[in-house]
Design a protein around this motif. Structure first.
Motif, PDB file in Angstrom:
ATOM      1  N   ALA A 196       0.804  -1.222   0.000  1.00 59.89           N
ATOM      2  CA  ALA A 196       0.000   0.000   0.000  1.00 59.89           C
ATOM      3  C   ALA A 196       0.836   1.271   0.000  1.00 59.89           C
ATOM      4  N   HIS A 197       1.987   1.261   0.687  1.00 66.13           N
ATOM      5  CA  HIS A 197       2.761   2.488   0.872  1.00 66.13           C
ATOM      6  C   HIS A 197       4.148   2.479   0.225  1.00 66.13           C
ATOM      7  N   PHE A 198       4.697   1.305   0.009  1.00 60.05           N
ATOM      8  CA  PHE A 198       6.092   1.237  -0.429  1.00 60.05           C
ATOM      9  C   PHE A 198       6.242   0.720  -1.856  1.00 60.05           C
ATOM     10  N   ALA A 199       5.142   0.691  -2.624  1.00 63.41           N
ATOM     11  CA  ALA A 199       5.174   0.070  -3.950  1.00 63.41           C
ATOM     12  C   ALA A 199       6.104   0.777  -4.922  1.00 63.41           C
ATOM     13  N   ASP A 200       6.276   2.088  -4.771  1.00 62.99           N
ATOM     14  CA  ASP A 200       7.103   2.828  -5.721  1.00 62.99           C
ATOM     15  C   ASP A 200       8.597   2.609  -5.520  1.00 62.99           C
ATOM     16  N   PHE A 201       8.962   1.882  -4.476  1.00 61.02           N
ATOM     17  CA  PHE A 201      10.384   1.677  -4.166  1.00 61.02           C
ATOM     18  C   PHE A 201      10.639   0.199  -3.906  1.00 61.02           C
ATOM     19  N   PRO A 202      10.587  -0.630  -4.947  1.00 61.02           N
ATOM     20  CA  PRO A 202      10.664  -2.088  -4.763  1.00 61.02           C
ATOM     21  C   PRO A 202      12.008  -2.605  -4.267  1.00 61.02           C
ATOM     22  N   LYS A 203      13.059  -1.796  -4.311  1.00 64.66           N
ATOM     23  CA  LYS A 203      14.365  -2.252  -3.861  1.00 64.66           C
ATOM     24  C   LYS A 203      14.650  -1.914  -2.400  1.00 64.66           C
ATOM     25  N   VAL A 204      13.884  -0.975  -1.859  1.00 67.36           N
ATOM     26  CA  VAL A 204      14.095  -0.614  -0.459  1.00 67.36           C
ATOM     27  C   VAL A 204      13.656  -1.770   0.430  1.00 67.36           C
ATOM     28  N   GLY A 205      14.497  -2.160   1.363  1.00 69.76           N
ATOM     29  CA  GLY A 205      14.199  -3.274   2.248  1.00 69.76           C
ATOM     30  C   GLY A 205      14.851  -4.568   1.818  1.00 69.76           C
ATOM     31  N   THR A 206      15.365  -4.614   0.592  1.00 66.15           N
ATOM     32  CA  THR A 206      16.052  -5.841   0.164  1.00 66.15           C
ATOM     33  C   THR A 206      17.356  -6.028   0.922  1.00 66.15           C
ATOM     34  N   ASP A 207      17.947  -4.923   1.364  1.00 65.06           N
ATOM     35  CA  ASP A 207      19.124  -4.962   2.232  1.00 65.06           C
ATOM     36  C   ASP A 207      18.858  -4.022   3.408  1.00 65.06           C
ATOM     37  N   PRO A 208      18.232  -4.540   4.485  1.00 57.83           N
ATOM     38  CA  PRO A 208      17.860  -3.692   5.617  1.00 57.83           C
ATOM     39  C   PRO A 208      19.036  -2.994   6.292  1.00 57.83           C
ATOM     40  N   ARG A 209      20.248  -3.454   6.035  1.00 57.42           N
ATOM     41  CA  ARG A 209      21.414  -2.788   6.637  1.00 57.42           C
ATOM     42  C   ARG A 209      21.613  -1.397   6.042  1.00 57.42           C
ATOM     43  N   GLN A 210      21.063  -1.156   4.849  1.00 57.04           N
ATOM     44  CA  GLN A 210      21.222   0.139   4.201  1.00 57.04           C
ATOM     45  C   GLN A 210      19.964   0.993   4.329  1.00 57.04           C
ATOM     46  N   ARG A 211      18.830   0.441   3.891  1.00 59.47           N
ATOM     47  CA  ARG A 211      17.560   1.179   3.957  1.00 59.47           C
ATOM     48  C   ARG A 211      16.466   0.219   4.408  1.00 59.47           C
ATOM     49  N   ARG A 212      15.727   0.604   5.416  1.00 58.92           N
ATOM     50  CA  ARG A 212      14.725  -0.275   6.009  1.00 58.92           C
ATOM     51  C   ARG A 212      13.312   0.125   5.619  1.00 58.92           C
ATOM     52  N   LEU A 213      12.444  -0.870   5.627  1.00 52.92           N
ATOM     53  CA  LEU A 213      11.012  -0.623   5.564  1.00 52.92           C
ATOM     54  C   LEU A 213      10.502  -0.614   6.993  1.00 52.92           C
ATOM     55  N   LEU A 214      10.140   0.560   7.481  1.00 50.10           N
ATOM     56  CA  LEU A 214       9.754   0.747   8.873  1.00 50.10           C
ATOM     57  C   LEU A 214       8.235   0.747   8.976  1.00 50.10           C
ATOM     58  N   VAL A 215       7.686  -0.333   9.513  1.00 51.32           N
ATOM     59  CA  VAL A 215       6.241  -0.457   9.659  1.00 51.32           C
ATOM     60  C   VAL A 215       5.867  -0.224  11.115  1.00 51.32           C
ATOM     61  N   TRP A 216       4.565  -0.088  11.359  1.00 53.31           N
ATOM     62  CA  TRP A 216       4.125   0.191  12.713  1.00 53.31           C
ATOM     63  C   TRP A 216       4.055  -1.069  13.564  1.00 53.31           C
ATOM     64  N   SER A 217       3.588  -2.164  12.976  1.00 49.59           N
ATOM     65  CA  SER A 217       3.331  -3.348  13.795  1.00 49.59           C
ATOM     66  C   SER A 217       3.515  -4.629  12.996  1.00 49.59           C
ATOM     67  N   HIS A 218       3.916  -5.679  13.702  1.00 52.58           N
ATOM     68  CA  HIS A 218       3.921  -7.026  13.153  1.00 52.58           C
ATOM     69  C   HIS A 218       2.782  -7.851  13.760  1.00 52.58           C
ATOM     70  N   GLY A 219       1.825  -7.166  14.403  1.00 50.81           N
ATOM     71  CA  GLY A 219       0.711  -7.872  15.033  1.00 50.81           C
ATOM     72  C   GLY A 219      -0.629  -7.511  14.435  1.00 50.81           C
ATOM     73  N   CYS A 220      -0.664  -7.160  13.147  1.00 47.35           N
ATOM     74  CA  CYS A 220      -1.903  -6.734  12.495  1.00 47.35           C
ATOM     75  C   CYS A 220      -2.720  -7.930  12.001  1.00 47.35           C
ATOM     76  N   ARG A 221      -4.023  -7.761  11.955  1.00 51.91           N
ATOM     77  CA  ARG A 221      -4.893  -8.805  11.427  1.00 51.91           C
ATOM     78  C   ARG A 221      -4.880  -8.858   9.902  1.00 51.91           C
ATOM     79  N   GLY A 222      -4.605  -7.740   9.267  1.00 55.68           N
ATOM     80  CA  GLY A 222      -4.763  -7.657   7.822  1.00 55.68           C
ATOM     81  C   GLY A 222      -3.586  -8.132   6.999  1.00 55.68           C
ATOM     82  N   TRP A 223      -2.429  -8.376   7.628  1.00 54.34           N
ATOM     83  CA  TRP A 223      -1.270  -8.819   6.850  1.00 54.34           C
ATOM     84  C   TRP A 223      -0.257  -9.460   7.793  1.00 54.34           C
ATOM     85  N   SER A 224       0.646 -10.220   7.212  1.00 60.34           N
ATOM     86  CA  SER A 224       1.690 -10.881   7.990  1.00 60.34           C
ATOM     87  C   SER A 224       3.046 -10.587   7.367  1.00 60.34           C
ATOM     88  N   PRO A 225       4.021 -10.192   8.160  1.00 60.72           N
ATOM     89  CA  PRO A 225       5.360  -9.935   7.608  1.00 60.72           C
ATOM     90  C   PRO A 225       5.984 -11.180   6.991  1.00 60.72           C
TER      91      PRO A 225
END
Length: 371
Positions: free
Chosen positions: A42-71
């Motif tokens: 929903a929010h990070f679609a325009d940057f498909p490479k961000v998060g592939t190497d979290p040591r450089q750039r991370r995808l920072l989400v609010w929660s890993h305990g949501c009902r609507g999706w699973s990490p």
């Protein structure tokens, strides 16, 4: 690295909590709103490479305990850090803040964007809110506030109109906190970020009323919201009954759910938050270059179809009927701007932070501010 990191005063609040005088560029992408589906799509679609190497750039989400999706279902790693509104709550409570009911009922209608408008009978919904809750404080999106038809519909029903400001206003979240922190109850016609915020800080919160129409979103999407998060939904109170009466146990359950959805268990201490955001002792030039140059080019390529979105991201955005032509009508909307100002210390939601209507909004005697 993108303007969404600074939407709604989020980076300003995080900077204040982290002990910095003003925000810095974030080394990654920060989720900017609650979403019923994966924020990666929903929010990070325009940057498909961000998060592939979290040591450089991370995808920072609010929660890993949501009902609507699973990490676990994502092809990129995500780091949960908690929602900025919960950091703001921590700041305010540390200064002696507590909730009150002095504003009475607050209604926050679901809003569209400059790209896709919400359409429907605002006047009918405004009259229903007046029938159920009486004259209420109604927080309109700042673009809806400048729409004479929408603003007039709510003002003519006897409501006091306020707005939290533009999405690039660093005081936006403070104004929202003032509303939900002083409301006897908070309602909306769609399950949205504001409803979760209200429930999370302990305000009675519920979804009821005509959901109106948003882009090409189907009725099945609304039914899925109701089925997945029934704690927030109530039958339309056409008989004049209040949807929150006698609901203490339900409110407690909704608060627990909202805090889980917003990542209360993932909140970080100031030093750990600075590390997660890439805010070291000295600012790094890398995120700044990405913010001002690389990210706008990457987003333009995606919008124009030069870079392909994933199938999940395409489905996530289809409800709004997005197209390159819609984006090209507002070519300056996604351009980076200087970083927002920091928040004054101590952080407060009181009189200095008025949420008045934009200068070009239609004038109504009932209009006020969020105080």
């Amino acid at each position: 690295m993108d303007i969404q990191n600074h939407y709604y005063g989020h980076s300003a609040v995080l900077a204040a909590y982290a002990g910095l005088p003003r925000p810095r560029h974030i080394a990654g992408l920060l989720q900017h709103g609650w979403t019923a589906i994966s924020p990666v799509a929903a929010h990070f679609a325009d940057f498909p490479k961000v998060g592939t190497d979290p040591r450089q750039r991370r995808l920072l989400v609010w929660s890993h305990g949501c009902r609507g999706w699973s990490p676990a279902d994502e092809d990129r790693a995500t780091t949960p850090v908690g929602a900025p509104v919960l950091y703001l709550e921590r700041l305010l409570r540390s200064q002696g803040w507590s909730r009150s009911d002095r504003l009475g009922p607050v209604y926050i209608p679901f809003h569209g964007t400059r790209l896709v408008r919400v359409t429907g009978a605002h006047a009918d919904l405004a009259r229903q809110v007046a029938k159920v809750d009486g004259p209420s404080t109604v927080c309109l999106h700042h673009e809806d506030m400048t729409d004479p038809e929408i603003a007039t519909a709510w003002a003519d029903a006897g409501h006091t109109l306020v707005t939290a400001g533009r999405r690039d206003d660093p005081h936006f979240l403070l104004r929202i906190m003032h509303l939900i922190g002083n409301a006897s109850r908070v309602s909306s016609n769609r399950l949205s970020t504001a409803v979760l915020y209200a429930a999370a800080v302990g305000a009675p919160a519920a979804v009821w009323g005509d959901p109106l129409t948003f882009g090409a979103q189907s009725s099945s999407a609304l039914e899925e919201l109701r089925a997945t998060w029934p704690e927030f939904h109530t039958a339309d109170p056409d008989d004049g009954s209040r949807p929150h009466d006698g609901a203490a146990e339900a409110d407690t359950a909704a608060t627990a759910l909202a805090r889980r959805e917003l990542g209360a268990d993932h909140l970080l201490e100031p030093s750990a938050l600075r590390e997660a955001l890439g805010w070291g002792r000295a600012p790094s030039i890398g995120p700044a270059v990405q913010y001002y140059a690389a990210s706008p080019l990457a987003k333009a390529a995606m919008v124009l179809g030069l870079t392909k979105r994933s199938e999940a991201a395409t489905q996530a955005m289809s409800a709004g009927s997005f197209s390159p032509m819609l984006w090209l009508r507002n070519p300056l909307a996604a351009l980076p701007r200087p970083l927002p100002r920091g928040l004054p210390a101590p952080v407060t939601t009181e009189e200095a932070l008025r949420a008045s209507a934009p200068e070009d909004a239609p004038h109504h005697p009932q209009q006020g501010d969020a105080q």
